[in-house]
Each structure stands twice: as structure tokens, then as C-alpha cells.
Design a protein around this motif. Structure first.
Motif, PDB file in Angstrom:
ATOM      1  N   LYS A  62       9.112  10.284-123.630  1.00 19.68           N
ATOM      2  CA  LYS A  62       7.675   9.802-123.377  1.00 19.68           C
ATOM      3  C   LYS A  62       6.808   8.758-123.394  1.00 19.68           C
ATOM      4  CE  LYS A  62       6.932  14.988-124.435  1.00 19.68           C
ATOM      5  NZ  LYS A  62       5.421  15.747-125.682  1.00 19.68           N
ATOM      6  N   PHE A  63       6.229   8.464-122.676  1.00 23.24           N
ATOM      7  CA  PHE A  63       4.907   7.437-122.648  1.00 23.24           C
ATOM      8  C   PHE A  63       4.022   8.228-123.258  1.00 23.24           C
ATOM      9  CE2 PHE A  63       8.638   6.379-120.155  1.00 23.24           C
ATOM     10  CZ  PHE A  63       8.679   5.046-120.859  1.00 23.24           C
ATOM     11  N   THR A  64       2.931   7.628-124.624  1.00 21.48           N
ATOM     12  CA  THR A  64       2.193   8.164-124.838  1.00 21.48           C
ATOM     13  C   THR A  64       0.721   6.885-126.147  1.00 21.48           C
ATOM     14  OG1 THR A  64       1.967   8.319-126.948  1.00 21.48           O
ATOM     15  CG2 THR A  64       2.969  10.171-125.868  1.00 21.48           C
ATOM     16  N   THR A  65      -0.540   6.973-125.714  1.00 20.06           N
ATOM     17  CA  THR A  65      -1.316   6.545-126.106  1.00 20.06           C
ATOM     18  C   THR A  65      -1.146   6.582-127.596  1.00 20.06           C
ATOM     19  OG1 THR A  65      -2.599   8.336-126.220  1.00 20.06           O
ATOM     20  CG2 THR A  65      -2.991   6.669-124.916  1.00 20.06           C
ATOM     21  N   PRO A  66      -1.463   5.494-128.730  1.00 17.85           N
ATOM     22  CA  PRO A  66      -0.888   5.865-130.228  1.00 17.85           C
ATOM     23  C   PRO A  66      -1.986   6.687-130.347  1.00 17.85           C
ATOM     24  CG  PRO A  66      -1.907   3.383-128.981  1.00 17.85           C
ATOM     25  CD  PRO A  66      -1.798   4.487-128.250  1.00 17.85           C
ATOM     26  N   GLU A  67      -2.703   7.218-130.412  1.00 17.72           N
ATOM     27  CA  GLU A  67      -3.717   8.234-130.718  1.00 17.72           C
ATOM     28  C   GLU A  67      -3.185   9.689-130.728  1.00 17.72           C
ATOM     29  OE1 GLU A  67      -4.976   5.590-128.772  1.00 17.72           O
ATOM     30  OE2 GLU A  67      -6.231   4.856-130.248  1.00 17.72           O
ATOM     31  N   SER A  68      -1.955   9.578-129.662  1.00 18.98           N
ATOM     32  CA  SER A  68      -1.314  10.990-129.372  1.00 18.98           C
ATOM     33  C   SER A  68       0.152  11.166-129.780  1.00 18.98           C
ATOM     34  CB  SER A  68      -2.242  11.425-128.147  1.00 18.98           C
ATOM     35  OG  SER A  68      -1.542  10.812-127.212  1.00 18.98           O
ATOM     36  N   SER A  69       0.592  10.380-130.198  1.00 16.23           N
ATOM     37  CA  SER A  69       2.254  10.101-130.143  1.00 16.23           C
ATOM     38  C   SER A  69       2.592  10.746-131.199  1.00 16.23           C
ATOM     39  CB  SER A  69       2.345   8.632-130.377  1.00 16.23           C
ATOM     40  OG  SER A  69       2.420   8.095-131.724  1.00 16.23           O
ATOM     41  N   TYR A  70       1.686  10.861-132.656  1.00 15.23           N
ATOM     42  CA  TYR A  70       2.303  12.346-132.835  1.00 15.23           C
ATOM     43  C   TYR A  70       2.640  13.817-133.319  1.00 15.23           C
ATOM     44  CZ  TYR A  70       4.221   8.425-135.771  1.00 15.23           C
ATOM     45  OH  TYR A  70       4.985   7.247-136.230  1.00 15.23           O
ATOM     46  N   GLU A  71       1.249  14.001-132.414  1.00 15.94           N
ATOM     47  CA  GLU A  71       1.320  15.255-132.092  1.00 15.94           C
ATOM     48  C   GLU A  71       2.534  15.288-130.550  1.00 15.94           C
ATOM     49  OE1 GLU A  71      -2.439  16.173-129.877  1.00 15.94           O
ATOM     50  OE2 GLU A  71      -3.273  14.142-131.369  1.00 15.94           O
ATOM     51  N   GLU A  72       2.692  14.710-129.564  1.00 14.69           N
ATOM     52  CA  GLU A  72       3.453  14.409-128.839  1.00 14.69           C
ATOM     53  C   GLU A  72       5.506  14.982-129.429  1.00 14.69           C
ATOM     54  OE1 GLU A  72       3.399  14.963-125.445  1.00 14.69           O
ATOM     55  OE2 GLU A  72       1.041  14.371-125.377  1.00 14.69           O
ATOM     56  N   LEU A  73       5.152  14.105-130.516  1.00 15.22           N
ATOM     57  CA  LEU A  73       6.675  14.249-131.345  1.00 15.22           C
ATOM     58  C   LEU A  73       7.159  15.458-131.569  1.00 15.22           C
ATOM     59  CD1 LEU A  73       9.005  13.083-132.505  1.00 15.22           C
ATOM     60  CD2 LEU A  73       7.900  12.708-134.270  1.00 15.22           C
ATOM     61  N   GLU A  74       5.772  16.847-131.811  1.00 13.89           N
ATOM     62  CA  GLU A  74       5.792  17.548-132.555  1.00 13.89           C
ATOM     63  C   GLU A  74       6.487  18.404-131.588  1.00 13.89           C
ATOM     64  OE1 GLU A  74       5.761  18.991-135.569  1.00 13.89           O
ATOM     65  OE2 GLU A  74       5.583  16.280-136.477  1.00 13.89           O
ATOM     66  N   SER A  75       5.492  18.601-129.785  1.00 16.48           N
ATOM     67  CA  SER A  75       6.064  18.693-128.607  1.00 16.48           C
ATOM     68  C   SER A  75       7.075  18.757-128.567  1.00 16.48           C
ATOM     69  CB  SER A  75       4.789  19.098-127.329  1.00 16.48           C
ATOM     70  OG  SER A  75       4.381  17.509-127.172  1.00 16.48           O
ATOM     71  N   LEU A  76       7.886  16.868-128.936  1.00 13.92           N
ATOM     72  CA  LEU A  76       9.453  16.810-127.975  1.00 13.92           C
ATOM     73  C   LEU A  76       9.694  17.919-128.731  1.00 13.92           C
ATOM     74  CD1 LEU A  76      10.271  13.495-126.844  1.00 13.92           C
ATOM     75  CD2 LEU A  76      11.530  14.628-128.052  1.00 13.92           C
ATOM     76  N   THR A  77       9.514  17.624-129.974  1.00 18.96           N
ATOM     77  CA  THR A  77      10.587  18.566-130.845  1.00 18.96           C
ATOM     78  C   THR A  77      10.803  20.028-130.357  1.00 18.96           C
ATOM     79  OG1 THR A  77      10.184  17.200-132.792  1.00 18.96           O
ATOM     80  CG2 THR A  77      12.209  18.803-132.735  1.00 18.96           C
ATOM     81  N   SER A  78       9.716  21.016-130.441  1.00 16.58           N
ATOM     82  CA  SER A  78      10.065  22.503-129.785  1.00 16.58           C
ATOM     83  C   SER A  78      10.395  22.292-128.568  1.00 16.58           C
ATOM     84  CB  SER A  78       8.631  22.632-130.614  1.00 16.58           C
ATOM     85  OG  SER A  78       7.570  22.837-129.219  1.00 16.58           O
ATOM     86  N   ASN A  79      10.374  21.251-127.245  1.00 13.77           N
ATOM     87  CA  ASN A  79      10.630  20.833-126.114  1.00 13.77           C
ATOM     88  C   ASN A  79      12.681  21.343-126.226  1.00 13.77           C
ATOM     89  OD1 ASN A  79       8.297  19.270-125.011  1.00 13.77           O
ATOM     90  ND2 ASN A  79       8.467  21.400-124.724  1.00 13.77           N
ATOM     91  N   ALA A  80      12.895  20.592-127.695  1.00 10.70           N
ATOM     92  CA  ALA A  80      14.473  20.715-127.292  1.00 10.70           C
ATOM     93  C   ALA A  80      14.789  22.059-128.039  1.00 10.70           C
ATOM     94  CB  ALA A  80      14.626  19.083-128.166  1.00 10.70           C
ATOM     95  N   GLU A  81      14.025  21.957-129.582  1.00 12.36           N
ATOM     96  CA  GLU A  81      14.064  23.285-129.748  1.00 12.36           C
ATOM     97  C   GLU A  81      14.531  24.914-128.918  1.00 12.36           C
ATOM     98  OE1 GLU A  81      11.160  22.248-133.699  1.00 12.36           O
ATOM     99  OE2 GLU A  81      12.303  24.183-133.777  1.00 12.36           O
TER     100      GLU A  81
END
Length: 426
Positions: free
Chosen positions: A287-306
Motif C-alpha cells: 500500500k501507498f498511503t498518506t501519513p494520516e491514514s497509514s496506521y488505519e491501513e496497517l490494520e486493514s492490511l493485516t485483516s486482509n491477510a488474516e
RNA sequence: GGAGGGUUAGCCUAAUUGGUAAGGCAGCGGUCUUGAAAACCGCCGGGCUUACGCCCUUGGGGGUUCGAGUCCCUCACCCUCCGCCA
């Protein structure tokens, strides 16, 4: 790469946070070189100002047909001094840059402080370990018994740490790749890409594998190319040296690639089987994101893998890596670990990280904020979704029956001609 | 492998014999307007500086020169043609 400006302005914070990884990684030396560099630049810049100004005068004089020899003589001296100073600046910058390239990322403040993997923190657990009325076999025995993995012939071809998948084993490999890619593209919104499997060395600098971890990589002898150890390298570098538009963020890519790793320094560890090999398949999420949303994106990325494990019906847990176990480029990482019945333990099957602007700074990936303004570094993230070889290990072991056959998870059956069970052949 | 042509700021396009990067589009702010468009004004690569201002930036690196987009060397990439090739 860390921001030199941040280091200059917050040296104590940087040292404190790096120390949670076990070292200060030469930050004092960095500051020394930075100061020297700034002083030298000040000096050359004032000389360059003089040179530019007088050179313009010389041009004017020549146009008017007037003599300029005296000024030219003077400028020859100045030019020589500039050259000497510029060389010194270049040496200083090179030293500074190569130091900076070897300093790991700062851990996010949320990351648990700890010295090694024993201090990682379990975040959540999904499902229960399966119960067997017999002693579960390990995957090597199952693979050989079912004649779907041939380790002996693999080593004839390529030596230790390779596998030769066969029949339902080969089909399972291919089915898993397709299942994962289909899930991430059609349900999680990722764009599928199929990148080169060998790339130039500067892409490896961009994501952080080089210059520090050369011994983990396979180099192509004929050229300055390396085989990719993960799709993270080619996929993150897709946007190297680019300025994206905020409107197009977040950009989500998923890619299948084989992964090639030297596994130097792991001699004698897990030499048999599919768990630690020189070549394995993986589906990656980037993923490429803005600094403001990267930690939300980390959570969703992890749940995508799960989600891959959930649909396969495998028991797993998610752990937050502690500072001492964090990878070089990562600010925060969740590992997903799947249950391994034969060993009664969990095994890493995915690693999902936010690199913040660490890779973006090395690879020079920026975005222009909505409504204009200066370009800012993007945040990059990636995670395995999932490692295919290790997923096969988990499927064989968790879905084995007493006679050694293996039940095929329902979601994979459409990808395997409806096959419900892998059985020993007559 | 051989021959030729190219690369200028987010995009497009200029720059007499070498004299210090000109313009357009897009974007942002403003004036005007009920609102918008148009028109007009300003900003519009990076760094340093309280500021004035200075330095750097023509694909990357190096060289010649007081001075390089321009001349030379080298590397990368793109295009065209020839050869080879799944």
C-alpha cells in the motif's frame, strides 16, 4: 532512511528510540558529519556567489570588447578553491549518506519495548487448535506419503532447501496463489500486478534490503541484478522517483512472485521441508498511503491477510513485534502465526508492516497534497497475504486424517477441479 | 549484437559563435461575479535565510571553461531500423 532534519532537531529522541532496538547506530557520528557538511556548504556557496557574479561581468565586458584578463585570472583561483571544497563536501555527504542508509527505522511509540521475539505481544487469536485422535504427522512425512512433494529429487536438482511439488501438491500451490489473488482483488480492492523477478540494485536500496543485507540475496552473475526476496521490492519501487496525486491514494497492489532467499546464517535450522527454503511462492499486499491514514491501513492490511486463513479454516494468532524483533525498515509490524499441530506451536506465515516514510525517503516516492502545496513523502506498507509454501504446510498438518490423507478446504475446491481429499495413491 | 534519433520543472514546448533556463497548459490564492466561466493580478522544482537575498536544479555521473541545456567522456532509459530469438 531517517530524516536528517529530524535527527538534527531531536537527537535525544532519536537516540532513545533507536536504543529500544539495542543500539544508537552511530547517531553521534551522523550529527558530527552533518555539522561539518553544513559549514562546508556555507563556504562554497559564498564562493559560488562570487564566481557567478564575476562571470556575468566577464561576459558583459567581452561583449563590449573590453579586456577581462585580470578578472579571469582571479576567477581561476576561485574556481580552484571551489573545486577543492566541493570535493570535500562530496566526501562528507557520501560518508553521511552511507551512515544514514544503515540506520534502521524508528519504532512507532505504540510498539512494545523488548529485546527479542520472546517479548512480542499476542494481540488476538482466531479459532482453536484442531484435536486429533492420533498423533498428527508433520508435513514432510505427509507430503512424501501422499507423493505430492519430492524432496529427494528436488535436492538432486538444486541441493538442500528446495522442493519439487508434484500432482495434487503442484495443483495446491497453484490453487492457493489464485485463491489469494482473487480474494484480494475482488473483495479487498487491490490491483493485481505481475512484476519482474529480478531487479536492479537501486530498487533494493529503496526498500532497505541493500546496502546492509546483501548476504541474504542472490545476485545475478552476468549483471548488476538481484533476484527478489519478496514482491515488496519490485512492487514498492513501481512508484520510485514519482510524485503521486493525493486523490489517487491509497494505492493498493497485490502480486504473486516467487521469493529467493539465501538464508545465510540459518545453517542447520529447519533444513528439511517447506518451512525454510531458498525459493518459495508468496502473494504480497503493498500500500501507498498518506501519513494520516497509514496506521488505519496497517490494520486493514493485516485483516486482509488474516481473511485468507479464516476462509481456509486455519487457527492462528496475531502478534505485535517488540522493538528488538522489528525488521530494519519497519516502524510497526504484526506477524500472523498459524498453528502447527505436529510441533504444537505457531509458525510465522505473514508479516505486515508500516514503514511510514522510511522507504519513501530512500526511494523518493512523494504525493502532492489536495489543493496543491509541497510534495510530501508517502507512507508505504506491505504484508504477506500469504506465504504459499507455509500455507501448504499448515493445510497438510491441520487437515490430515488418521490414514494420512488430507481434506481440501472448501474454498480451494473450485480451484482444484472439485477435489475434496488428497489421498495416498494405490 | 549493429546503426541512428531522443531525455529540459506535474505535463507540453523554446533557448545565435558557450554568457547564467523563455513561454504555454494544469494546479493554488486573489480581484470581479448572485454563483460559475471568462478576463486580469500573484504564486507555481529543491535547499539555506527573521528578512533582503544566496546556492543548487536541463535523465545520472565525470571532464573542458572565468562561465555549459549547448562542447567532450561515460552510464541508464525511450524511440526507429537491421540481425538474432520463444
Amino acid at each position: 532512511m531517517l530524516d536528517i532534519k529530524y535527527i538534527r532537531e531531536n537527537p535525544e529522541d532519536v537516540k532513545k528510540r533507536l536504543l529500544t532496538r539495542g543500539d544508537t547506530f552511530g547517531i553521534d557520528k551522523v550529527r558530527e558529519l552533518d555539522e561539518k557538511r553544513r559549514a562546508l556548504i556555507k563556504e562554497t556557496e559564498s564562493l559560488k556567489e562570487e564566481r557567478n557574479r564575476v562571470s556575468r561581468e566577464i561576459g558583459k565586458l567581452k561583449k563590449e570588447g573590453k579586456p577581462a584578463e585580470t578578472l579571469i585570472k582571479q576567477m581561476q583561483q576561485v574556481a580552484a578553491r571551489i573545486k577543492r571544497l566541493d570535493d570535500e563536501v562530496a566526501r562528507c555527504e557520501e560518508a553521511l549518506h552511507s551512515l544514514l542508509l544503515e540506520i534502521p527505522n524508528l519504532p512507532h511509540p505504540d510498539v512494545p519495548v523488548g529485546k527479542d521475539a520472546t517479548e512480542n505481544v499476542v494481540v488476538r487469536t482466531h479459532g482453536e487448535p484442531p484435536e486429533f485422535g492420533f498423533t498428527p504427522r508433520e508435513h514432510v512425512a505427509l507430503g512424501e506419503m501422499l507423493d505430492i512433494i519430492d524432496f529427494e529429487r528436488a535436492s538432486k536438482l538444486s541441493g538442500a532447501r528446495f522442493s519439487l511439488m508434484k500432482r495434487e501438491g503442484a495443483l495446491l500451490e497453484r490453487a492457493l496463489i489464485n485463491f489469494m489473488l482473487d480474494l484480494h482483488t475482488s473483495e479487498h480492492g487491490y490491483t493485481e500486478v505481475f512484476p519482474p523477478f529480478m531487479t536492479r540494485s537501486d530498487t533494493f536500496v529503496g526498500t532497505g534490503q541493500l546496502p546492509k543485507f546483501k548476504e541474504d540475496l542472490f545476485k545475478i552473475e552476468a549483471m548488476e541484478y538481484y533476484l527478489v526476496p519478496t514482491a515488496e521490492v519490485p512492487v514498492t519501487n513501481i512508484h520510485r522517483e514519482e510524485i503521486l496525486r493525493e486523490e489517487e491514494l491509497p494505492i493498493l497492489y497485490t502480486a504473486y512472485t516467487p521469493c529467493f532467499r539465501r538464508e545465510a546464517g540459518s545453517y542447520g535450522k529447519e533444513t528439511k521441508g517447506l518451512i525454510r527454503v531458498h525459493q518459495f511462492n508468496k502473494v504480497e499486499l503493498v500500500k501507498f498511503t498518506t501519513p494520516e491514514s497509514s496506521y488505519e491501513e496497517l490494520e486493514s492490511l493485516t485483516s486482509n491477510a488474516e481473511e485468507v486463513l479464516k476462509r481456509l479454516g486455519l487457527h492462528y494468532r496475531v502478534v505485535a513485534l517488540c522493538t528488538g524483533d522489528l525488521g530494519f525498515s519497519a516502524a510497526k509490524t504484526y506477524d500472523i502465526e498459524v498453528w502447527l499441530p505436529s510441533q504444537g506451536r505457531y509458525m510465522e506465515i505473514s508479516s505486515c508492516s508500516n514503514f511510514e516514510d522510511f522507504q519513501a525517503r530512500r526511494a523518493n516516492i512523494k504525493y502532492r497534497p489536495k489543493g496543491g502545496g509541497k510534495p510530501r513523502f508517502v507512507h508505504t506498507l506491505n504484508g504477506s497475504g500469504l506465504a504459499v509454501g507455509r500455507t501448504i504446510v499448515a493445510i497438510l498438518e491441520n487437515f490430515q486424517t488418521e490414514d494420512g490423507s488430507v481434506i481440501v478446504p472448501e474454498v480451494l475446491r473450485p480451484y482444484m477441479r472439485g477435489l475434496e481429499k488428497i489421498e495416498k495413491k494405490g
